[in-house]
Design an enzyme around this catalytic site. Sequence first.
Site, PDB file in Angstrom:
ATOM      1  N   GLU A 223       0.809  -1.221   0.000  1.00 28.82           N
ATOM      2  CA  GLU A 223       0.000   0.000   0.000  1.00 28.82           C
ATOM      3  C   GLU A 223       0.839   1.266   0.000  1.00 28.82           C
ATOM      4  OE1 GLU A 223      -3.057   2.426  -0.276  1.00 28.82           O
ATOM      5  OE2 GLU A 223      -3.355   0.260  -0.230  1.00 28.82           O
ATOM      6  N   GLU A 224       1.954   1.266   0.732  1.00 28.25           N
ATOM      7  CA  GLU A 224       2.679   2.513   0.952  1.00 28.25           C
ATOM      8  C   GLU A 224       4.115   2.517   0.457  1.00 28.25           C
ATOM      9  OE1 GLU A 224       0.680   4.569   1.653  1.00 28.25           O
ATOM     10  OE2 GLU A 224      -0.837   3.760   2.998  1.00 28.25           O
ATOM     11  N   SER A 622     -10.243  11.094  -0.407  1.00 26.87           N
ATOM     12  CA  SER A 622      -9.200  10.482   0.409  1.00 26.87           C
ATOM     13  C   SER A 622      -8.488  11.577   1.208  1.00 26.87           C
ATOM     14  CB  SER A 622      -8.241   9.675  -0.457  1.00 26.87           C
ATOM     15  OG  SER A 622      -7.503   8.797   0.346  1.00 26.87           O
ATOM     16  N   ASP A 697     -14.582  -0.266   1.756  1.00 28.65           N
ATOM     17  CA  ASP A 697     -13.262   0.365   1.705  1.00 28.65           C
ATOM     18  C   ASP A 697     -12.324  -0.296   2.709  1.00 28.65           C
ATOM     19  OD1 ASP A 697     -11.080   2.093   1.632  1.00 28.65           O
ATOM     20  OD2 ASP A 697     -12.325   3.874   1.368  1.00 28.65           O
ATOM     21  N   HIS A 729     -12.267   1.785  -2.148  1.00 26.57           N
ATOM     22  CA  HIS A 729     -11.820   3.158  -1.910  1.00 26.57           C
ATOM     23  C   HIS A 729     -12.101   4.102  -3.077  1.00 26.57           C
ATOM     24  CE1 HIS A 729      -9.741   6.277   0.205  1.00 26.57           C
ATOM     25  NE2 HIS A 729      -8.854   6.434  -0.756  1.00 26.57           N
TER      26      HIS A 729
END
Length: 759
Positions: A223-224, A622, A697, A729
Amino acid sequence: MISIRFLATASLLAMASLPIAAEAKTSTSTATKQEPAMTNQTSHDLSLERLFASPSIAGPSPRGVKLSPDGRYLTLLRNRDDDRERYDLWGFDRENGQWTMLVDSEKLGSGRALSEAEKMQRERLRIGDLKGIVTYEWAADGKSILVPLDGDLYLARLDGTVQRLTDTEEAELNPALSKTGAYISFVRDGQLYAGDVGAEARAITPKEGDTVQWGVAEFVAQEEMDRHKGFWWSPDDRRIAVARVDEAPVGIVTRASIGASGTKTFEQRYPAAGTPNADVQLFVMDPNGGNRVKVDLGPNEDIYVARVNWAPDGKTLYVQRENRDQTQLDMLSVDPATGKSSILFSEKARDKSWINLTDNYRFLDDGSLIWWSERSGFGHLYHFSKGKWQQLTSGDWVVTSLDGLDQKTGRVTFTANRDDVLATQVYALNLADPSHIEMLSDPAYVNNAKMDDAGKTLIVSRSSQNQPPQSYLADAEGKRLTWIEENALTADHPYAPYLASHRPTQFGTVKAEDGTPLHYMMITPKLEKGKIYPVIFSHYGGPHVQVVTKAWQGGLPQAIVDKGYIYFAIDNRGSNNRGVDFESAIWHAMGSVEVSDQKQGAKYLKSLPFVDADKIAIYGWSYGGYMTLKMLEEDPGFYAAGIAGAPVTRWELYDTHYTERYMGNPTRDKAAYDASSAIPEADKITDPMLLIHGLADDNVVFENSSELIGKLQHDAVPFEMMLYPGQTHSVKGPKISVHVWDTIFDFLKDKGVAPDSAD
């Protein structure tokens, strides 16, 4: 949250699909002149129904453009005119000039539903809405291609034959061919499998229970950290580096995926800020799982395995180890026979800043390294050789990607914003004389590139405010050899009916409160004397993202303008590609300078004679949704209305690697988290507000919105809400996207924030 902007950026990545033709002359297209073609066409407003329908108004959008190892074939994933989300595999023979559909996803696919694990992986890659073939890999011999489809694996050959490699109920995740092409490997049910291509693969790692998986990237890595791999083959296929991920320390979040006709609950391991991460270990083993050794990652286990690479000769494994605070990155040199490691060098963040991870580096055959660093205050390239550093690029600009390297000539090709912060170009330099930098691309466009492994052939993608994305094949000097996708705005182009009403993008700067110049873009309807117009002020605001560029902005801004609104966006301090000081302004202070800078943009709008100062609506998704809330809370009555899509409302609810990078650890930095939260001062919201969230989400979990809803209701603060069952999301699709924007426009009309003709 690195790439979770909604809709406004998706179209920037699209590339169009028209037949390749040999290119011998310099282009004289209207796109090069920066004017829309076919200005005599009848004007048509761009409706939402057409905007989100097939075919895409930007033209078809192929993905995954690659060259075969021998350079003869060019392959890509091309979407269909009648289904813009479905992709098939196509190949172009550069010798005979013929296109061939190598794999028809509808004919070959089983239609089997994807496993939950694969769905989550696709969500991390932001391709959850795509169908058919979404990835593929060339074999080293250039004669076949590994194709995952509907949870199984296939080997497609250039003669049109396809061999099915797996046929199981369980999904084969992260499939890969070994470097020589002798082995196939994948993850199934938490174990890494490997075997000869064409033979049955077997598990080479143990089965250890529900919380342990081999060969995968943990949640925050996907994800990051932009690391989606969990195993790495050595160049000679003799060894494999494999991650072992144990999620037992990670807290469990009971996530409800609420659909239209039922609700599923998932016990999701989610590492919220300040809580334990997964335990990630690294091992090196033989292709059969034997001779397994553990890599020494150091005494501190609370670290991130950021990147893993083999030296070109396979004798050394390099591991990038990042500390939990993300202020130091150590390059470890590992002996693959013993697992012993030593620190080759360390990268340290500036005070009150952090390390930005990157893939912009390359190990050379001579043992040296091309490396990207922000140590000078801007992202630049360096050459690390025999323990010494040589800076290759310098200045108040940013290298955004390392595209290729010709080791024989020492030629380094890269993309940067050296000449225009809003328009990246492709450049080249030579290691022997890095002071001489040559531009290889057309500055009338925003350009990006990648190269073959030899650094001889460029694949350039480009677009402009008036030209949807194009791509072409070029030599190492940037000379176009042939179009891949010219995407000319001719009479049969999907966007042709809307060219006459296409409005140009205006660019400029306003000053932040401290005097820092902030770049904005604005698109207006054709202005009538004495008339004033409402504004949809779109924002993201978060780090690691640049919104304002001179690239093709897609159809959404044009559809907004066609409805009579002005479209406006500005990049605040904290956003990307302006250097360390500019981005670090939000360190331990999210929801501060971004809010102030966005307000400066609104003040500028209110100063314009053609803007209706009482009708400026703010919209974000977001991080942008979070910004909507903070902006409404900070300045009640300053904006006419706000739309908050899938907002983070309290940063303790978001994941470790993203949140702690900017905000620190909430166990130590509670005051910063308290100040950044959108919950405590939600009762200050007095302007009309629309909250939107997908009920499935798994990124910005719905608890962010449910906590906000509870706070607003408790304090009797009126607001409106639209929730989407089954949506994750992004909340998008041919019909869903229409519903989202119809909801937004209806909300604005109901609140009196609409063009006069719509009141």
